[in-house]
Structure formats: structure tokens, C-alpha cells
Design a protein around this motif. Structure first.
Motif, PDB file in Angstrom:
ATOM      1  N   ASP A 240       0.863  -1.182   0.000  1.00 18.39           N
ATOM      2  CA  ASP A 240       0.000   0.000   0.000  1.00 18.39           C
ATOM      3  C   ASP A 240       0.904   1.239   0.000  1.00 18.39           C
ATOM      4  O   ASP A 240       1.517   1.571   1.015  1.00 18.39           O
ATOM      5  CB  ASP A 240      -0.904  -0.012   1.231  1.00 18.39           C
ATOM      6  CG  ASP A 240      -1.936   1.104   1.196  1.00 18.39           C
ATOM      7  OD1 ASP A 240      -1.736   2.088   0.457  1.00 18.39           O
ATOM      8  OD2 ASP A 240      -2.935   1.007   1.949  1.00 18.39           O
TER       9      ASP A 240
ATOM     10  N   ASP B   6       0.161   4.291  -0.035  1.00 18.86           N
ATOM     11  CA  ASP B   6      -0.309   5.324   0.888  1.00 18.86           C
ATOM     12  C   ASP B   6       0.341   5.138   2.256  1.00 18.86           C
ATOM     13  O   ASP B   6       0.700   6.112   2.920  1.00 18.86           O
ATOM     14  CB  ASP B   6      -1.836   5.265   1.013  1.00 18.86           C
ATOM     15  CG  ASP B   6      -2.370   6.358   1.925  1.00 18.86           C
ATOM     16  OD1 ASP B   6      -2.218   7.536   1.579  1.00 18.86           O
ATOM     17  OD2 ASP B   6      -2.921   6.024   3.001  1.00 18.86           O
TER      18      ASP B   6
ATOM     19  N   SER C 244       8.837   0.604  -8.816  1.00 23.48           N
ATOM     20  CA  SER C 244       7.491   0.870  -9.313  1.00 23.48           C
ATOM     21  C   SER C 244       7.090  -0.220 -10.304  1.00 23.48           C
ATOM     22  O   SER C 244       7.662  -0.334 -11.389  1.00 23.48           O
ATOM     23  CB  SER C 244       7.443   2.245  -9.995  1.00 23.48           C
ATOM     24  OG  SER C 244       6.148   2.507 -10.498  1.00 23.48           O
TER      25      SER C 244
ATOM     26  N   GLU D 132       1.540   0.068 -10.864  1.00 19.21           N
ATOM     27  CA  GLU D 132       1.613   1.042  -9.773  1.00 19.21           C
ATOM     28  C   GLU D 132       2.134   2.409 -10.210  1.00 19.21           C
ATOM     29  O   GLU D 132       2.389   3.270  -9.364  1.00 19.21           O
ATOM     30  CB  GLU D 132       2.541   0.527  -8.662  1.00 19.21           C
ATOM     31  CG  GLU D 132       2.101  -0.735  -7.987  1.00 19.21           C
ATOM     32  CD  GLU D 132       3.131  -1.222  -6.987  1.00 19.21           C
ATOM     33  OE1 GLU D 132       2.742  -1.760  -5.950  1.00 19.21           O
ATOM     34  OE2 GLU D 132       4.350  -1.035  -7.255  1.00 19.21           O
TER      35      GLU D 132
ATOM     36  N   GLN E 294       0.924   5.133 -11.551  1.00 18.29           N
ATOM     37  CA  GLN E 294       0.190   6.316 -11.115  1.00 18.29           C
ATOM     38  C   GLN E 294       0.304   6.507  -9.609  1.00 18.29           C
ATOM     39  O   GLN E 294       0.505   7.629  -9.134  1.00 18.29           O
ATOM     40  CB  GLN E 294      -1.290   6.210 -11.523  1.00 18.29           C
ATOM     41  CG  GLN E 294      -2.098   7.465 -11.254  1.00 18.29           C
ATOM     42  CD  GLN E 294      -1.536   8.700 -11.932  1.00 18.29           C
ATOM     43  OE1 GLN E 294      -1.047   8.637 -13.071  1.00 18.29           O
ATOM     44  NE2 GLN E 294      -1.580   9.842 -11.251  1.00 18.29           N
ATOM     45  N   ALA E 295       0.206   5.408  -8.873  1.00 19.21           N
ATOM     46  CA  ALA E 295       0.340   5.494  -7.413  1.00 19.21           C
ATOM     47  C   ALA E 295       1.747   5.937  -7.019  1.00 19.21           C
ATOM     48  O   ALA E 295       1.923   6.690  -6.049  1.00 19.21           O
ATOM     49  CB  ALA E 295       0.009   4.139  -6.777  1.00 19.21           C
ATOM     50  N   SER E 296       2.746   5.504  -7.768  1.00 20.21           N
ATOM     51  CA  SER E 296       4.129   5.905  -7.494  1.00 20.21           C
ATOM     52  C   SER E 296       4.326   7.399  -7.747  1.00 20.21           C
ATOM     53  O   SER E 296       5.049   8.080  -7.017  1.00 20.21           O
ATOM     54  CB  SER E 296       5.107   5.105  -8.356  1.00 20.21           C
ATOM     55  OG  SER E 296       5.103   3.741  -7.983  1.00 20.21           O
TER      56      SER E 296
ATOM     57  N   ILE F 115       2.020   9.699  -7.450  1.00 19.76           N
ATOM     58  CA  ILE F 115       1.364  10.388  -6.327  1.00 19.76           C
ATOM     59  C   ILE F 115       2.242  10.326  -5.082  1.00 19.76           C
ATOM     60  O   ILE F 115       2.378  11.310  -4.350  1.00 19.76           O
ATOM     61  CB  ILE F 115      -0.020   9.755  -6.052  1.00 19.76           C
ATOM     62  CG1 ILE F 115      -0.964  10.008  -7.240  1.00 19.76           C
ATOM     63  CG2 ILE F 115      -0.623  10.308  -4.755  1.00 19.76           C
ATOM     64  CD1 ILE F 115      -2.278   9.248  -7.151  1.00 19.76           C
ATOM     65  N   LEU F 116       2.867   9.171  -4.859  1.00 22.78           N
ATOM     66  CA  LEU F 116       3.768   9.012  -3.713  1.00 22.78           C
ATOM     67  C   LEU F 116       4.918  10.012  -3.796  1.00 22.78           C
ATOM     68  O   LEU F 116       5.274  10.656  -2.797  1.00 22.78           O
ATOM     69  CB  LEU F 116       4.309   7.588  -3.670  1.00 22.78           C
ATOM     70  CG  LEU F 116       5.402   7.299  -2.629  1.00 22.78           C
ATOM     71  CD1 LEU F 116       4.878   7.529  -1.213  1.00 22.78           C
ATOM     72  CD2 LEU F 116       5.924   5.867  -2.781  1.00 22.78           C
TER      73      LEU F 116
END
Length: 353
Positions: A286, A288, A312, A316, A318-320, A322-323
Motif C-alpha cells: 500500500d 499510501d 514501481s 503502480e 500512477q500510485a508511485s 502520487i507518492l
């Protein structure tokens, strides 16, 4: 801005003086770097400048760029690839300066001023260094030098600078002397003396393009207040490599409180990784939670900075992204540096830059 055949430059500069123009950029080549006749042209334009009180950059230069007021007079056609920022460049070579701008653009670094000084008959690289030290828009200064004409003054100015000064000094051996002399009329100097002088003056010496890009990115981060690092990694092997590098570089591994480690362990699916510093988060998926752990780590008084190593996966990206944005925000909020390494496909790594 003068870009006409060399033999016409003295007359044009005199016209400028008669009209009250006291500032010029002479981009024309064909002076002492080219032939013996060019030496006499040098004397003429220097004499004219002294008579009228003119200060000029060049000759034999590309020109200048000022991102603060949108002045851009290089004779080459340029696309605005590099963004606005606080890095300023002083260079004896216009080509090297343009290459530096390309590196900055690919690394997401911003330009403030660009000064191609050329043969430095009237205004020297050190004059420009003094100016940029006082310039509000400049935060970092990079210089490319093929010769050091007044080493003592360079050292004195650099030593007093509150801003980082990075210098790429080339023309250090016999193989580069001929091209340097014909390129910008530069003389080589004893490289061991240069190296020692730079160290005394606090100048950061750059020797290749990779070090240039990395150094600028590092210096854009908040400074570390001590030597205690936290290493947070998604892979145990990366953590070991980073720990080795940190030890060889003279850093210490920060002590993590037991309460902090117990708090992190609650997020793990299985207790199969012993938590310590370096912190191996291989059992967490996760991203987040990664951001929460990063923030909690930055809050520790025992931590002066973080090395974060991330992998990454294809699903993932897009999530990376954002991170990474969250980490940038945390760096600014807590004023502690985070060095971010990412392992992914080339396209995604380029995007994250």
C-alpha cells in the motif's frame, strides 16, 4: 548585441560608444583564438571599450539568457525546454552551456541566468560570479572553465559566496590544449593546484555530466543538520547496497525507537522481516502507507535525512507518481532531505524526473 564579421566589430563598438551605449555582447568569433590578426582586433576593441567606459561580454560567445526578464539573445535557435528556476550558468563554451541546459531540462531542473563569456576580454567569469552571488534570482551557480586567469580572486569570491558554486574545469592535460586554445583562447593550468585551490575555496568540482545533474538535484534539497540517515527500501538488496554506500560516505544509521518500529509492523501482512535501519518494507504493498511511514520517519529527531529506494511495478505507476509528489511536499514541510531512487522502466523513470 554584435554578430558581424570580426573586422567590423571595432567600428560598431565605437558607434555604440558615441551613441552612449555602455553595455554590449559581442558574439562574433575570429579574434585571438583564430589568428594573429585577431590579436590586433582584440587590442582595438579593448581600447575602444576603455575610452568610452563600455563593458562587454565576449567576443566569441553564444550570448546570454535571463529567465527573470525574458531576455534571450543566443545566435542559435532555441526551444524553451528548460523551465524557470534558480540555477545560473557561466561558461567559457557556449556548447557546454547548452548541453548543461539539456541535462537540466531532462532532470526537471530550472534555469535562471545563462552567460556564455567566450574570450573574456572585458568581463570575466569571476566578474559574472560576483554578480550572480548578489542576484536574487540565483540560488546555485555552475561554471564551466577552460582556464583560470586569476585564481586567487576566484578563490576569494567563491569562499565568500553563501550560494553553492560548482565548477567543471577542463583543459587539464596535453591532449586538450590545442583545441582549447583555438576554441576560446584558453591556457591550461596545473590540475593538482586547481584541485587543491577549489577545496580550499569550498568550490564543488564537477568532472562529468552525471555528477553535474546529481549535484544540482542534491543541492536543491534542504541541507542535512547532521549525519544520521534513515534508509527506507522496498527491496532488501537495495537497502544493503544503500547502507554500504552511506557508510563509505561517512554517514551514520539513525536509531529508530522501538515504539516507531512496532507502529510500522502493524501494517505488515506477515512478520517475516526484522525491522531495523535500513527499513525493509518488502512486505508492504500500500503506497499510501509508504507515505505515512516517510512522514513519521521525518518527524523523528534522530533522523537528519532519508534515502528512499522504490520499485514501481507496471500496475503502480500512477500510485508511485502520487507518492513522489507527497514526498516532495514532506521535504518542504519538514525541511529535511529525501534522496529518492526508483527502479522502473525507462519511460516511467523519465516521467518521474
Amino acid at each position: 548585441m554584435i554578430l558581424t564579421p570580426a573586422k567590423t566589430v571595432p567600428g560598431i563598438l565605437e558607434d555604440c560608444g558615441n551613441k552612449g551605449n555602455r553595455w554590449a555582447i559581442i558574439e562574433t568569433a575570429g579574434f585571438r583564438e583564430f589568428c594573429e590578426q585577431g590579436v590586433e582586433l582584440d587590442r582595438e576593441i579593448v581600447s575602444i571599450a576603455e575610452r568610452f567606459g563600455i563593458r562587454f561580454i565576449g567576443p566569441n560567445c553564444i550570448g546570454v539568457i535571463n529567465m527573470d526578464n525574458c531576455l534571450s539573445v543566443p545566435f542559435t535557435r532555441l526551444k524553451k525546454r528548460v523551465k524557470f528556476g534558480d540555477v545560473s550558468i557561466i561558461s567559457q563554451s557556449g556548447g557546454v552551456a547548452l548541453a548543461a541546459m539539456n541535462i537540466m531540462a531532462s532532470e526537471g531542473l530550472g534555469l535562471n541566468k545563462f552567460i556564455s563569456v567566450g574570450n573574456m576580454l572585458n568581463i570575466s567569469a569571476v566578474d559574472m560570479l560576483e554578480t550572480l552571488i548578489e542576484d536574487d534570482g540565483t540560488g546555485l551557480i555552475f561554471m564551466y572553465l577552460e582556464s583560470v586567469r586569476n585564481g586567487r580572486r576566484l578563490m576569494e569570491v567563491a569562499r565568500m559566496s553563501p550560494k553553492p558554486v560548482l565548477v567543471f574545469k577542463s583543459n587539464i592535460g596535453s591532449l586538450g590544449k590545442v583545441i582549447a586554445a583555438s576554441h576560446t583562447a584558453s591556457l591550461s593550468s596545473d590540475d593538482k593546484v586547481v584541485d587543491a585551490a577549489f577545496q580550499q575555496a569550498g568550490i564543488i568540482r564537477i568532472r562529468d555530466a552525471t555528477t553535474f545533474g546529481n549535484s544540482l538535484k542534491i543541492l536543491e534539497l534542504p541541507p542535512m543538520r547532521g549525519k544520521n540517515l534513515a534508509i527506507i527500501s522496498r527491496a532488501g538488496g537495495h537497502a544493503v547496497i544503500a547502507a554500504d554506500a552511506c557508510e563509505l560516505s561517512g554517514f551514520n544509521m539513525a536509531e529508530f525507537p522501538d515504539s516507531f518500529l512496532l507502529e510500522i509492523e502493524k501494517h505488515f501482512r506477515a512478520s517475516v522481516i526484522r525491522l531495523t535501519n535500513p527499513l525493509d518494507l518488502g512486505d508492504l504493498f500500500d503506497l499510501d502507507v509508504y507515505a505515512q511511514i516517510m512522514e513519521r520517519t521525518l518527524q523523528l529527531d534522530s533522523v537528519d535525512g532519508i534515502v528512499f529506494l522504490h520499485t514501481s511495478m507496471d500496475t503502480e505507476h500512477q500510485a508511485s507518481r502520487i507518492l513522489l509528489e507527497r514526498i516532495i511536499d514532506l521535504v518542504n514541510r519538514y525541511e529535511k532531505p529525501v534522496a529518492f531512487y526508483i527502479s522502473s522502466d525507462a519511460q516511467e523513470v523519465y516521467h518521474l524526473k
